[in-house]
Design a protein around this motif. Structure first.
Motif, short mmCIF file in Angstrom:
data_model
loop_
_atom_site.label_atom_id
_atom_site.label_comp_id
_atom_site.label_asym_id
_atom_site.label_seq_id
_atom_site.Cartn_x
_atom_site.Cartn_y
_atom_site.Cartn_z
N GLU A 1 0.83 -1.20 0.00
CA GLU A 1 0.00 0.00 0.00
C GLU A 1 0.86 1.25 0.00
O GLU A 1 0.58 2.22 -0.70
CB GLU A 1 -0.88 0.03 1.26
CG GLU A 1 -1.87 -1.10 1.32
CD GLU A 1 -3.25 -0.64 0.95
OE1 GLU A 1 -3.79 0.19 1.70
OE2 GLU A 1 -3.77 -1.10 -0.10
N ALA B 1 2.48 5.13 -7.31
CA ALA B 1 1.24 5.90 -7.43
C ALA B 1 0.14 5.45 -6.47
O ALA B 1 -1.04 5.57 -6.76
CB ALA B 1 0.72 5.86 -8.87
N SER B 2 0.58 4.95 -5.35
CA SER B 2 -0.42 4.54 -4.36
C SER B 2 -1.02 5.76 -3.69
O SER B 2 -0.33 6.74 -3.39
CB SER B 2 0.23 3.64 -3.32
OG SER B 2 -0.62 3.51 -2.21
N MET B 3 -2.31 5.73 -3.49
CA MET B 3 -2.98 6.83 -2.80
C MET B 3 -3.46 6.38 -1.41
O MET B 3 -4.30 7.01 -0.79
CB MET B 3 -4.19 7.31 -3.62
CG MET B 3 -3.80 7.99 -4.91
SD MET B 3 -2.80 9.46 -4.64
CE MET B 3 -4.12 10.62 -4.28
N LEU C 1 0.42 8.45 1.51
CA LEU C 1 0.28 9.91 1.56
C LEU C 1 1.01 10.48 2.77
O LEU C 1 1.67 11.51 2.69
CB LEU C 1 -1.21 10.28 1.61
CG LEU C 1 -1.98 10.00 0.32
CD1 LEU C 1 -3.46 10.30 0.52
CD2 LEU C 1 -1.43 10.82 -0.83
N GLU D 1 4.62 10.54 2.15
CA GLU D 1 4.89 11.64 1.23
C GLU D 1 4.85 12.97 2.00
O GLU D 1 5.74 13.81 1.84
CB GLU D 1 3.79 11.61 0.15
CG GLU D 1 4.22 11.84 -1.29
CD GLU D 1 5.63 11.37 -1.62
OE1 GLU D 1 6.42 12.24 -2.01
OE2 GLU D 1 5.94 10.17 -1.50
N TYR E 1 -0.88 17.22 1.65
CA TYR E 1 -1.03 15.76 1.79
C TYR E 1 -1.78 15.41 3.08
O TYR E 1 -2.69 14.61 3.10
CB TYR E 1 0.34 15.08 1.83
CG TYR E 1 0.97 14.95 0.46
CD1 TYR E 1 0.33 14.22 -0.56
CD2 TYR E 1 2.22 15.49 0.20
CE1 TYR E 1 0.93 14.10 -1.80
CE2 TYR E 1 2.83 15.36 -1.03
CZ TYR E 1 2.18 14.67 -2.04
OH TYR E 1 2.76 14.53 -3.26
N GLU F 1 -5.32 16.03 2.93
CA GLU F 1 -6.01 15.02 2.13
C GLU F 1 -6.35 13.78 2.98
O GLU F 1 -7.45 13.24 2.89
CB GLU F 1 -5.14 14.64 0.94
CG GLU F 1 -5.91 13.91 -0.13
CD GLU F 1 -5.06 13.65 -1.36
OE1 GLU F 1 -4.10 14.40 -1.60
OE2 GLU F 1 -5.35 12.67 -2.04
N GLN G 1 -10.34 12.57 4.75
CA GLN G 1 -10.99 11.24 4.74
C GLN G 1 -10.99 10.63 6.14
O GLN G 1 -11.33 9.46 6.30
CB GLN G 1 -10.24 10.30 3.79
CG GLN G 1 -10.12 10.83 2.38
CD GLN G 1 -9.17 9.98 1.56
OE1 GLN G 1 -9.39 8.78 1.43
NE2 GLN G 1 -8.13 10.59 1.02
#
Lengths: 835, 617
Positions: A333, A338-340, A345, A348, A363, A366, A370
């Motif tokens: 994961e 390009a894992s979100m 995240l 990152e 980030y 974001e 959620q």
């Protein structure tokens, strides 16, 4: 830092990765070629037997033991019989199964421990193939012999050999076989051509794997998963069949397009595996076949060896040591390109934060939108556990810690314990230690076992560090390590007893729950008796010292320690042991120096072995006690003759003991007994056994005055005693005439007041009065009072002019009846008082 | 008597828990042998057992018939036999005989031996030697503490005295240690421990070992201090005639397990009555610690009070009468019954004890304690022996004479012994050997000065490293030093002063003001000094082996006298007398302490000396 996903290969939905664990520290000329290899699971040690088939005495095969990083731990030429199979036990001991069925056990450092045999059948027909396996019952061995019969032992520490039934139709060697553990029982699964059989204690059952490709003529290789739950079969048609070990189902079948039988085939799974696979290895070729029928191919540079693990497969070759495993979900994961996923995240975000870029906030926002920040932190922490590189671990943990800052009430336990676990894991993965444990393996294995493993490797300082770091209770942790250390220390023969003992006591001094007796027992096993005794001195519980001391034949010391312990049972055990071990003389001498033991033994003898008791006293020349012994014996005797003879022995002993008093008393007793018998015979009075006093009393009561008189003279009874005695005996008998005669016989040594009193006691005032006149002036008052003559008393008192006596009489007068007397006495008193 | 700073003694903890524990364990053990069974009980376990579990409770657990162990062949139809016995060789042999007899008769039964308080290895050896080891199952009922009263707990092990001090046997040490440990874990932790004597030291060590092995649970202590004392530290006290009511009852009627049997002369009927004597008995509770001379006064006062209470009835209306009958009458009736019993007992005692002889006996004892007119005392003892007044009393006087005078002169020793043998038979040669062994009755060693003796004793004490009891009965250290001790500890109050026994001013009242019991004085002194400092001379004369240990940080905590610290457990190893308990109760009242007495058995002079007779084994 290289790109994390560089070594990832997709297999179906999942990824597989091959991580290098170590560059091997060993220097093998020919790699693993022509070697018998055994590597223990959980990152255990590796054993190599080079050129095992060499048999000439001039060129022995070499047995070598290495850590997982290839550091040499032992190396020695193999001098026993030809070895068929090597294997490791759960406690890191090396098993060498010889052709003749003998199994030799060595420790990690090549020290021989013990051996056992797999039975006569194996001895006769030789081992054709052997497998070492692990089950909940311990380490087991399965053997197929030259006669194609299987023998099995489930636990080598509790050896119970089982010879399994014959397999019908088996003409040659089975094409392949494996050990299964099902229903708490170890069974053999074997293939004979295309036929499969399950062999248990009593029966041989043919089975068929559902959906096995009909192209197959023979099953040439099989693999059972680490958990014994899954089975893989390789057929001569090049198919890999996968299914549960109970053969009730089929998971998949993969065609490999290779028809040569593989050298090794193992399962590669992990707990919560998305895409389990089977790893098949040929000479230079490695194939990972997933359930999804996808495959990954690797080329091998060198001869390799596969070690199945709980969560992957280790690949060992002459130069490298790698771990092949499915990439765990958390890692996937986070690191997948390009894992979100929230974890990705967060990682990152943290990277940007380090760069002081405002993107960090984006980030974070974001994730927070959620409301997955908690999840993100958890992912990072979990993934850190699966990573091997400390750098990657740190990055992930830092990201997690960063994420945590934005969370309130996030429970810290997971993070803290992961940090702690990783610290331990990195320490043991270190090259010098060489235990490449994964986090899952570590959790499965438990800290206890890991510490044991370190102890087996004699890595005591690290083990202690770890116990302290993990705050393991002393009893299970530090103390246990120290005990092992001490047990190892006592085997260092080059050091002097004194030095070793001191070293041990200094190190162990404070630790709780150390049993010095165990260490001493170890020293004794190594033939160092003196050291063992020195070590026992440190044992605070004396009771613990005793069994070993007895074993070492230090019985004297054992006895004193038993006594010190205050445990009488222990003393008694030692005494019993000594009694059987020593000759009687020495035994008695030993007891003589230990009064407590002696008294214990005496008590026992008193009831059980009267004669031994006598011997004991004899041995000690304890004539006094012997005399007492005979006196006691005489009282247990019914017959007079026997009694007398015992008493005579007593007299002799008392004389030897220079106890004239006792000797004389005993002699007198004998005389008395003889006298009593005569009286009984002649007069029929039952007096035997009474004391002198009672005898005389009895005689007087019976009117045998002459006899009584004789005793009085013979035994030189004091006059006073005799008078008292005769007086009371006669009074009791109410023989007043005799009493009067007696009173007149000569002057009474006890005076005459007793006569008065005794008569009064018998309620005979008349007789009493007869003696009042004879009483000395001092006692007159008392005598008068005794017979109730107040006037006489008053007269005597007044005559003696004693104030006290007058008062005494006064106190007895009643004011109504003795009016006159009262006045007289009061007058007399005032007169006396004036003077 | 009133003390301004005196605090009330704290309430003692509830010891009935001990009974429950013992009962539960016994029942568990009985259930280990399911089905109907006959139970054979050792005679001296009967009374203790009665206090723990009555017959109904036993019957509920399938005990069919109860028998007393009588060392005779048995008559039992049951096919399961259970033996509840002491770990004694004779008894085990008897059981083995039964098993072998059954075997010979072809009878099949199941046998179980429950040893109390523990099983000895030697018992198993006997079973093995008799060839019945496999036929008999064995178990242990670790019942070592029987609460006799609110403040008395007994181990009910009278043999402790003889085994430990005469035979030099340590077999009961573990039991004593375990008993202490049980109390410690239920009512502790004890933060302070004092003690004197070899057994005390050993018990202490064994207990500490148990504590260290076991788990430590932090709890608020009920009892904070413990004092261990060996009986051989003070032999004089139990040998004196008791004159406090409870002690007198014990001397005359023999209290067994806290109950006494009063004969027809007391009950003034033709029946004997068994009475429990403890604090539940309100009348007894008030007079138990009183000097005998006061008891009658108390009782008559009580009788008058009772009469007044009864008299309240007069002039009551119906309603009042109803409440009186329902609430008070029962209590009054009960009190009435008890009162008449104790009056009866006192009368009976009066008859025996106010006689001339008893007064003279007491006078002699007091002279011995004071060390006056020794020749007259010896003459008195001699006459006592000659007239065969009482076998035990004569021995008692002899022992007191020897203890107070540091041994008898050889001439006296021989003549008195010879007289005694003439009176009571030669078997007492063995008794005298035992008494000498124990140091109760010895001959003065001619030529041996005190200093020689002392240096020997000193060496003996120093040689024993770590206080372990390696040789329990060296006859060397048997000097009683009573006279010197008495002087140093002021055990004998100055004579001449009148001593009002109704208002006791010190512990001496329990012996009519003539003597403060050495054991209790030691306890008093040590508690006062918080240790043995200043008592070096005394402990040297008592052969040392003293200790004082304070657990944990002794700082502010111990100075803060908490309630727990004022509850003091005194453990007598080898037994103690009721008089000593009375003395401690007095001391407790004076100083605001509560003493809990734990003893291996209740002792009096007769029991102590009977244990020395060899015929008794």
């Amino acid at each position: 830092m290289t790109f994390v996903t560089a070594n990832w290969n997709p297999l179906g939905e999942a990824f597989y990765r091959k991580v290098e664990l170590y560059e091997m520290g060993w220097n093998l000329k020919d790699g693993l070629r022509d070697c018998l290899v055994a590597a223990a699971p959980y990152g255990g040690p590796i054993a190599l037997l080079k050129e095992p088939q060499r048999r000439s005495p001039s060129a022995r095969p070499q047995l070598e033991i290495y850590s997982s990083s290839g550091a040499s731990m032992a190396s020695f030429p193999w001098k026993s019989g030809p070895v068929k199979q090597l294997g490791w036990t759960v406690s890191d001991d090396l098993l060498c199964v010889q052709e003749d069925g003998t199994v030799l056990i060595y420790d990690l450092f090549g020290g021989f421990k013990r051996h056992f045999s797999m039975g006569n059948e194996v001895l006769q027909n030789h081992v054709m193939e052997a497998k070492v396996f692990h089950s909940p019952f311990g380490t087991g061995i399965a053997i197929v012999t030259g006669a194609f019969r299987f023998s099995l032992a489930t636990n080598i520490d509790d050896l119970k050999l089982r010879r399994l039934p014959e397999i019908p139709g088996l003409q040659g060697a089975p094409s392949c076989w494996a050990v299964l553990t099902q229903d708490r029982q170890s069974k053999i699964l074997l293939a004979n051509g295309a036929d499969l059989f399950i062999l248990d204690n009593t029966s041989c059952t043919p089975v068929t794997p559902p959906g096995l490709s009909p192209l197959a003529n023979s099953i040439v290789q099989m693999a059972v998963s680490f958990s014994y739950k899954y089975l893989a079969l390789f057929t001569d048609s090049g198919h890999v069949w996968m299914g549960p070990a109970n053969l009730k189902d089929k998971l998949s079948e993969v065609e490999t397009k290779v028809r040569t039988p593989p050298k090794q085939m193992v399962w590669c799974r992990r707990p919560k595996s998305q895409q389990p696979s089977v790893v098949v290895m040929w000479d230079r070729h490695l194939l990972v076949a997933g359930e999804c029928k996808d495959t990954i191919q690797y080329h091998l540079d060198d001869e390799s060896f596969l070690v199945p693990e709980l969560d992957g497969v280790r690949i060992i070759c002459g130069t490298h040591h790698e771990l092949l495993q499915e990439v765990p979900a958390a890692c996937e994961e986070i690191f997948k390109i390009a894992s979100m996923a929230p974890g990705a995240l967060l990682l990152e975000a943290h990277k940007e934060y380090e760069k002081e870029s405002q993107k960090a906030d984006e980030y974070l926002r974001e994730i927070k939108e959620q409301s997955l920040l908690g999840e993100a932190v958890r992912q990072c922490v979990e993934a850190a556990g699966y990573e091997h590189e400390p750098e990657t671990q740190k990055t992930l943990l830092r990201a997690a810690s960063f994420g945590k800052c934005f969370l309130s009430n996030f429970p810290p336990e997971q993070f803290v314990s992961m940090c702690r676990d990783l610290r331990v894991l990195n320490a043991v993965r270190d090259y010098t230690v060489g235990i490449p444990l994964t986090h899952s393996q570590y959790k499965q294995m438990t800290v206890q076992v890991l510490i044991d493993r370190l102890v087996y490797r004699k890595l005591y300082p690290l083990a202690i560090e770890m116990c302290r770091y993990l705050k393991t209770p002393e009893y299970q942790g530090v103390s246990r390590v120290l005990k092992h250390w001490a047990c190892c220390k006592v085997q260092q023969k080059e050091e002097a007893d004194e030095v070793v003992a001191r070293a041990i006591s200094v190190k162990l001094g404070e630790a709780a729950g150390i049993s010095y007796s165990e260490i001493a027992a170890r020293a004794y096993e190594c033939g160092r008796t003196e050291l063992a005794i020195k070590l026992l001195e440190f044992e605070p519980r004396s009771g613990e010292q005793v069994p070993l001391l007895l074993k070492m034949k230090r019985s004297q010391l054992a006895l004193s320690k038993a006594i010190e312990s205050g445990d009488t049972d222990l003393v008694y055990k030692v005494v019993t042991y000594l009694k059987n071990e020593m000759n009687r003389g020495d035994f008695f001498m030993t007891l003589r120096n230990q009064p407590v033991a002696l008294s214990l033994y005496r008590q026992f003898c008193k009831y059980q072995e009267q004669d031994t008791l006598k011997d004991l006293f004899n041995q000690d020349d304890d004539h006094q006690e012997l005399g007492n012994f005979y006196v006691r014996a005489s009282y247990q005797e019914g017959k007079l003759e026997a009694r007398l003879s015992h008493l005579q022995s007593a007299v002799d002993e008392y004389n030897k003991a220079k106890n004239e008093f006792a000797a004389k008393a005993t002699e007198e007793e004998m005389r008395l007994l003889r006298f009593q018998r005569r009286v009984e015979e002649e007069k029929g009075e039952r007096v035997l056994g009474s004391s002198l006093q009672d005898t005389m009393h009895c005689l007087i009561s019976a009117g045998l005055h002459k006899q009584a008189e004789q005793l009085y003279k013979d035994f030189r009874v004091p006059d006073k005693r005799y008078w008292w005695l005769k007086l009371s005996a006669l009074a009791e008998k109410e023989d007043w005439d005799e009493l009067e005669k007696f009173a007149k016989s000569k002057k009474s040594p006890i005076g005459y007041l007793p006569f008065v009193e005794v008569c009064v006691k018998q309620h005979n005032k008349y007789e009493a009065k007869k003696y009042v006149s004879k009483v000395t002036p001092e006692q007159k008052v008392k005598a008068h009072l005794a017979v109730g003559e107040l006037e006489g008393a008053a007269e005597a008192a007044i005559e003696r002019r004693s104030e006290a006596e007058i008062s005494l009489v006064l106190s007895r007068c009643s004011p109504t009846t003795d009016r006159a007397l009262l006045d007289r006495l009061n007058r007399a008193r005032s007169v006396t008082a004036k003077k | 008597m009133a003390h301004s700073s005196r605090r009330d003694a704290p309430e003692p903890p509830d010891f009935s828990l001990l009974k429950r524990l013992a009962k539960d364990q016994l029942i568990y053990l009985l259930e280990q042998l399911p089905g109907r069974k006959d139970l054979f009980i050792e005679a001296d376990l009967m009374s203790p057992l009665d206090r723990i579990a009555n017959v109904t409770a036993l019957k509920q657990h399938e005990v069919d018939k109860l028998y007393k162990v009588e060392h005779k062949p048995i008559v039992s139809m049951c096919d399961q036999l259970c033996f509840l016995i002491r770990p004694r060789i004779q008894t085990v042999k008897w059981v083995a005989d039964i098993v072998n007899a059954d075997k010979a008769a072809g009878k099949f039964r199941r046998y179980k031996i429950i040893f109390s308080p523990r099983k000895f290895y030697v018992c198993e050896t006997i079973l093995e030697e008799q060839g019945v080891y496999g036929d008999v199952s064995t178990d242990e009922w670790d019942f070592y503490l029987l609460p006799l009263d609110d403040d008395i707990i007994s181990l009910e092990l009278p043999e402790f005295f003889r085994d430990t001090f005469l035979e030099g046997d340590q077999r009961w040490m573990t039991t004593a240690g375990s008993a202490l440990h049980l109390l410690h874990s239920l009512y502790g932790p004890f933060s302070k421990a004092y003690g004197i004597g070899r057994s005390a030291k050993m018990t202490y060590a064994l207990w500490r070992e148990l504590v260290e092995e076991g788990e430590q649970r932090a709890r608020k202590p009920d009892i904070g201090t413990v004092f261990l004392i060996d009986r051989d530290v003070d032999f004089v006290t139990p040998l004196c005639s008791q004159v406090v009511y409870e002690g007198l009852v014990d001397d005359i009627f023999r209290i067994k397990c806290g109950s006494a049997e009063f004969g027809p002369d007391v009950t003034s009927s033709d029946k004997s009555v068994k009475v429990m004597l403890n604090s539940q008995d309100k009348v007894f509770n008030e007079i138990r610690n009183e000097h005998f001379s006061n008891v009658f006064g108390f009782l008559s006062q009580k009788a008058r009070n009772l009469q007044t209470a009864y008299d309240k009835r007069k002039g009551m209306d119906i309603k009042q009468m109803k409440t009186f009958v329902s609430e008070e009458l029962k209590g009054l009736k009960q009190e009435h019954r008890l009162l008449s019993l104790h009056i009866g007992a006192s009368e009976s005692m009066m008859k025996k004890k106010t006689k001339q002889d008893f007064q003279e006996l007491l006078k002699t004892e007091h002279s011995l304690l004071e060390g006056f007119e020794i020749r007259e005392c010896i003459a008195y003892v001699e006459e006592h022996i000659n007239r065969q007044v009482s076998m035990i009393d004569s021995l008692r006087l002899l022992c007191l004479l020897s203890l107070t005078e540091n041994g008898l002169l050889p001439k006296d020793y021989r003549s008195l012994k010879a007289q005694y043998l003439q009176s009571y038979g030669i078997e007492h040669l063995l008794t005298f050997a035992n008494l000498r062994q124990l140091g109760l009755l010895v001959e003065q060693q001619p030529g041996e000065t005190l200093t020689v003796m002392e240096s020997k004793v000193g060496k003996l004490v120093n040689d024993k490293t770590a206080g372990k009891l390696t040789d329990a009965f060296s006859s060397l250290a048997k000097k009683s030093n009573f006279r010197a001790l008495s002087k140093r500890l002021a055990l004998v109050p100055k004579s001449g002063e009148e001593y009002d026994l109704r208002i006791p001013r010190d512990m001496a009242y329990i012996f009519s003001g003539a003597y403060i019991p050495l054991s209790c004085r030691l306890i008093e002194q040590v508690l006062e000094r918080d240790g043995w400092t200043g008592l070096e001379e005394v402990t040297r004369m008592l052969n040392g082996n003293e200790f004082a240990v304070t657990a944990g940080n002794s700082g502010s905590e111990s100075r803060l006298k908490t309630d727990a610290q004022r509850i003091i457990l005194v453990m007598f190893l080898g037994g103690c007398s009721y008089s000593e308990i009375s003395a401690l109760r007095f001391l407790g009242r004076e100083r605001g302490f509560k003493f809990i007495v734990v003893t291996t058995a209740i002792l009096n002079s007769a029991r102590m000396l009977e244990a020395m007779l060899d015929s008794h084994v």
